[in-house]
Scaffold this motif. Structure first.
Motif, PDB file in Angstrom:
ATOM      1  N   ILE A 162      13.447  67.552  29.831  1.00 44.04           N
ATOM      2  CA  ILE A 162      12.480  66.509  29.500  1.00 44.04           C
ATOM      3  C   ILE A 162      13.274  65.329  28.938  1.00 44.04           C
ATOM      4  O   ILE A 162      14.305  65.534  28.285  1.00 44.04           O
ATOM      5  N   PRO A 163      12.870  64.088  29.210  1.00 39.71           N
ATOM      6  CA  PRO A 163      13.598  62.944  28.638  1.00 39.71           C
ATOM      7  C   PRO A 163      13.598  62.990  27.110  1.00 39.71           C
ATOM      8  O   PRO A 163      12.542  63.131  26.484  1.00 39.71           O
ATOM      9  N   VAL A 164      14.774  62.899  26.527  1.00 45.94           N
ATOM     10  CA  VAL A 164      14.927  62.905  25.068  1.00 45.94           C
ATOM     11  C   VAL A 164      15.733  61.678  24.678  1.00 45.94           C
ATOM     12  O   VAL A 164      16.853  61.485  25.147  1.00 45.94           O
ATOM     13  N   ARG A 165      15.150  60.842  23.829  1.00 48.86           N
ATOM     14  CA  ARG A 165      15.841  59.640  23.363  1.00 48.86           C
ATOM     15  C   ARG A 165      16.080  59.724  21.856  1.00 48.86           C
ATOM     16  O   ARG A 165      15.318  60.361  21.131  1.00 48.86           O
ATOM     17  N   LEU A 166      17.123  59.055  21.406  1.00 44.87           N
ATOM     18  CA  LEU A 166      17.485  59.061  19.989  1.00 44.87           C
ATOM     19  C   LEU A 166      17.605  57.640  19.481  1.00 44.87           C
ATOM     20  O   LEU A 166      18.300  56.807  20.063  1.00 44.87           O
ATOM     21  N   ILE A 167      16.898  57.358  18.386  1.00 42.48           N
ATOM     22  CA  ILE A 167      17.068  56.115  17.639  1.00 42.48           C
ATOM     23  C   ILE A 167      17.593  56.512  16.268  1.00 42.48           C
ATOM     24  O   ILE A 167      16.880  57.133  15.479  1.00 42.48           O
ATOM     25  N   HIS A 168      18.839  56.198  15.985  1.00 45.41           N
ATOM     26  CA  HIS A 168      19.411  56.520  14.667  1.00 45.41           C
ATOM     27  C   HIS A 168      19.451  55.241  13.840  1.00 45.41           C
ATOM     28  O   HIS A 168      20.062  54.253  14.227  1.00 45.41           O
ATOM     29  N   ARG A 169      18.759  55.262  12.699  1.00 40.68           N
ATOM     30  CA  ARG A 169      18.637  54.069  11.871  1.00 40.68           C
ATOM     31  C   ARG A 169      19.701  54.059  10.776  1.00 40.68           C
ATOM     32  O   ARG A 169      19.824  55.022  10.014  1.00 40.68           O
ATOM     33  N   ALA A 170      20.427  52.960  10.703  1.00 40.37           N
ATOM     34  CA  ALA A 170      21.434  52.828   9.648  1.00 40.37           C
ATOM     35  C   ALA A 170      20.775  52.626   8.294  1.00 40.37           C
ATOM     36  O   ALA A 170      21.293  53.049   7.265  1.00 40.37           O
ATOM     37  N   ARG A 171      19.591  51.973   8.301  1.00 40.47           N
ATOM     38  CA  ARG A 171      18.843  51.764   7.062  1.00 40.47           C
ATOM     39  C   ARG A 171      17.472  52.386   7.201  1.00 40.47           C
ATOM     40  O   ARG A 171      16.795  52.181   8.204  1.00 40.47           O
TER      41      ARG A 171
END
Length: 381
Positions: free
Chosen positions: A57-66
């Motif tokens: 399944i499509p898996v996306r990652l948004i990693h926030r520095a703040r």
């Protein structure tokens, strides 16, 4: 893409693989994706990336520095980045069972609601996964308090504190939302009338790791609830009231230690002015700091104004008593009410006024804002 599953995470590495596996099973036949919005300080981003490479399944990652806006801010960022308008929000610890996704999506597809809430308190839903009798009692008390504060907006909602829901993002008015912590559904429901349906579910035990619930997060919830119900001015008033009590206590303590009462009054006033500023920074004007001048500039404006207000107000009280023949108590009360309104307006329009376009942001202000980032994923109340 028909369904985007938004999962805010904070140090949930042991749960990622199992979460993706179960979500993949339950969304078979759907055009769905998983969007992780990660604020972790451990290896959770690496684990997500590794699992994504093997997932079907499509898996996306948004990693926030703040961690702007805490968990609520992460949810809104995930919804904004989603490929689908139907956005299902769930925690990463598996206390929100992926097996409920089909039921939530099926109810949403009926087309007569904007939000489908997975409720622990509707039908045969349970809160069995809450750790201990105390958390169960706190959860029920918090829910009752919240519904009492918003009797109209939440009349059809049994579980406004849940973090497990499916929403049509086209129904959101993102400009009005001010995420302050982790109860983003409450923020959404309190600010706009939405069509709501509920699906009961059993709140499960954590799959792995420890709950992030804490007394601090409980205080954040009360702050969020007060701000939503009464706005900034009420929080400003509460902090002012606490400052007044602290002022009296300090004068009493210092005079009992032999300090002259005038010196004690001055010291107490200055200490409470500083304390009030710190509390206002944290709880009242938190969402306005990013666009305002630096913290030292804000402090200088607030400190100077409050001292000037004090120097002006006392002679006015004396004038009202001596010339207007008004009792000291009534005169003090009148001037305090006027001073409160003036202080609030001054802080809103001057202390926290947006910087002019192109004004530089100091390294010190960036450092303070980073320290002020709210904690993530405390678990459900």
């Amino acid at each position: 893409m028909h369904l985007s599953i938004v999962v805010p995470t904070y140090n949930e590495a042991p749960n990622i693989a199992e979460l993706v596996r179960r979500v993949t099973t339950e969304t078979a036949g759907m055009d769905a994706e998983i969007v992780f919005v990660d604020d972790s300080t451990d290896d959770t981003p690496d684990v997500i990336a590794a699992v994504a490479a093997e997932a079907t399944i499509p898996v996306r990652l948004i990693h926030r520095a703040r961690r702007t806006g805490g968990l609520g801010g992460a949810v809104l960022e995930g919804i904004a980045a989603a490929a689908a308008d139907a956005c299902l929000v769930m925690d990463g610890d598996l206390q929100h069972p992926p097996e409920e996704i089909p039921a939530l999506y099926a109810r949403f597809l009926q087309g007569d609601v904007d939000v489908v809430i997975a409720s622990r308190y509707a039908g045969d839903g349970t809160s069995a996964g809450l750790a201990g009798r105390t958390r169960v009692m706190v959860s029920k008390a918090s829910t009752a308090l919240t519904r009492a504060m918003f009797p109209i907006r939440l009349k059809d909602v049994s579980d406004p504190m849940t973090g497990f829901f499916l929403i049509d993002r086209r129904a959101l008015d993102a400009e009005t939302l001010r995420p302050r912590g982790f109860k983003i559904l409450l923020e959404i429901l309190a600010r706009k009338n939405l069509r709501v349906a509920e699906v009961p579910f059993e709140f499960a035990d954590r799959h792995a790791g420890d709950s992030k619930a804490s007394v601090r997060q409980g205080l954040h919830f009360l702050t969020q609830l007060t701000a939503l119900r009464f706005g900034k001015m009420s929080l400003f008033a509460v902090i002012g009231g606490l400052g007044a009590l602290a002022n009296v206590a300090l004068v009493w303590a210092l005079t009992h230690l032999g300090v002259n009462y005038l010196i004690a009054a001055i010291v107490a006033s200055e200490v409470t002015i500083i304390g009030n500023f710190l509390l206002q920074e944290r709880f009242v004007f938190h969402d306005m700091k990013g666009a305002a001048s630096g913290v030292w500039s804000r402090f200088a404006k607030s400190f100077t104004f409050n001292n000037a207000e004090l120097l002006i107000r006392i002679p006015i009280v004396a004038l009202m008593v001596n010339t207007g023949h008004i009792s000291a108590v009534i005169a003090t009360a009148i001037t305090l009410v006027v001073a409160f309104i003036v202080r609030f307006v001054f802080h809103s329009l001057v202390v926290y006024a947006p910087r002019k376009a192109g004004a530089p942001v100091s390294a010190g202000r960036r450092f303070v804002d980073e320290l002020d980032a709210q904690a993530m994923s405390p678990g459900e109340l």
